[in-house]
Design an enzyme around this catalytic site. Structure first.
Site, mmCIF file in Angstrom:
data_model
loop_
_atom_site.group_PDB
_atom_site.id
_atom_site.type_symbol
_atom_site.label_atom_id
_atom_site.label_comp_id
_atom_site.label_asym_id
_atom_site.label_seq_id
_atom_site.Cartn_x
_atom_site.Cartn_y
_atom_site.Cartn_z
ATOM 1 N N LYS A 61 -0.707 4.886 4.478
ATOM 2 C CA LYS A 61 -1.634 3.956 5.132
ATOM 3 C C LYS A 61 -1.213 3.735 6.581
ATOM 4 O O LYS A 61 -0.037 3.495 6.864
ATOM 5 C CB LYS A 61 -1.686 2.621 4.390
ATOM 6 C CG LYS A 61 -2.726 1.663 4.969
ATOM 7 C CD LYS A 61 -2.944 0.474 4.071
ATOM 8 C CE LYS A 61 -3.938 -0.513 4.661
ATOM 9 N NZ LYS A 61 -5.262 0.087 4.883
ATOM 10 N N HIS A 90 0.835 -1.203 0.000
ATOM 11 C CA HIS A 90 0.000 0.000 0.000
ATOM 12 C C HIS A 90 0.871 1.255 0.000
ATOM 13 O O HIS A 90 2.076 1.191 0.222
ATOM 14 C CB HIS A 90 -0.938 0.014 1.211
ATOM 15 C CG HIS A 90 -2.100 -0.915 1.083
ATOM 16 N ND1 HIS A 90 -2.036 -2.241 1.466
ATOM 17 C CD2 HIS A 90 -3.351 -0.727 0.605
ATOM 18 C CE1 HIS A 90 -3.203 -2.821 1.227
ATOM 19 N NE2 HIS A 90 -4.017 -1.917 0.710
#
Length: 239
Positions: free
Chosen positions: A134, A130
């Site tokens: 995040k 990600h």
């Protein structure tokens, strides 16, 4: 994500964004934006939440009080948050999933079938990637995939988040690894490594629009539903 929801709804004749809840009202938003759920005075049919667990308590209290369904698209919930969600689902309709992508929910089913077929002779590793902003790790989707795989083994495999040092011979675990960098939207890979062969099932999201579109689909689906806890499997069954 709020911007993606706004854009998709603008082109959808069946939905309309009537207001938002945000501590800081974004610029160029043409609907009222309230600082908290206690301030909301605009009639609405359903709540779509792409924020964080920080707002969960007030959100669920508003939904229960007003008898409105809520679609939860955040991750990082604690056991206490899960209890709040389960309690609210006894009084109103609550839709919760770690990922609203149709493709991700398809591979959730596929990895369970793969585990059932391949059995104990294959080691299982999950890698998720990600963007660098995040907050939670491993991702909610990675855990959802791990739970689906583990269901094939009656939940008997422990989870191991990463490895470091002289860890010794690999055990019976499901390894889960988180990568953070750049602007990666979301990539998930489940690897079944056996003797002389590897089976990999993966999904790559190229835009956050896929998550917003799935949440809107869920919002349409849950309107009018009785109290209870629902997820994407309920939507997939009706596609």
């Amino acid at each position: 994500m709020g911007g993606n929801v706004l854009n998709i709804c603008a082109g959808d004749g069946e939905t309309e964004v009537v207001c938002g809840v945000d501590l800081r009202a974004p610029e160029n938003v043409k609907v009222p934006v309230y600082a908290s759920f206690s301030d909301v005075c605009t009639p609405a049919d359903v709540v779509v939440d792409f924020s964080s667990p920080a707002i969960l308590k007030d959100e669920l209290e508003w939904a229960v009080k007003n008898k409105k369904p809520v679609v939860l698209a955040a991750t990082g919930y604690t056991d206490e948050h899960i209890k709040m969600i389960n309690d609210a689902a006894k009084k109103t309709a609550v839709f919760k999933t770690a990922n609203f992508s149709l493709g991700v929910n398809l591979i959730v089913k596929l990895v369970k079938e793969a585990a059932q077929t391949l059995g104990e002779k294959f080691d299982i590793e999950i890698i998720e990637r990600h963007h660098n902003k995040k907050v939670d790790a491993p991702s909610g989707t990675a855990l959802m995939l791990a739970e689906s795989v583990n269901a094939a083994y009656d939940g008997g495999k422990p989870y191991l988040n990463g490895r470091e040092g002289a860890v010794g011979k690999r055990g019976n675990e499901i390894g889960i690894h988180a990568v953070r960098g750049g602007t990666i939207v979301g990539e998930h890979e489940v690897m079944f490594a056996g003797e002389d062969e590897i089976v990999t099932i993966s999904h790559s999201a190229r835009s956050k629009k896929v998550f917003a579109a799935g949440a809107i689909k869920a919002a349409k689906w849950i309107c009018g539903k009785s109290a209870g806890l629902y997820d994407m499997t309920d939507v997939l069954e009706n596609l």
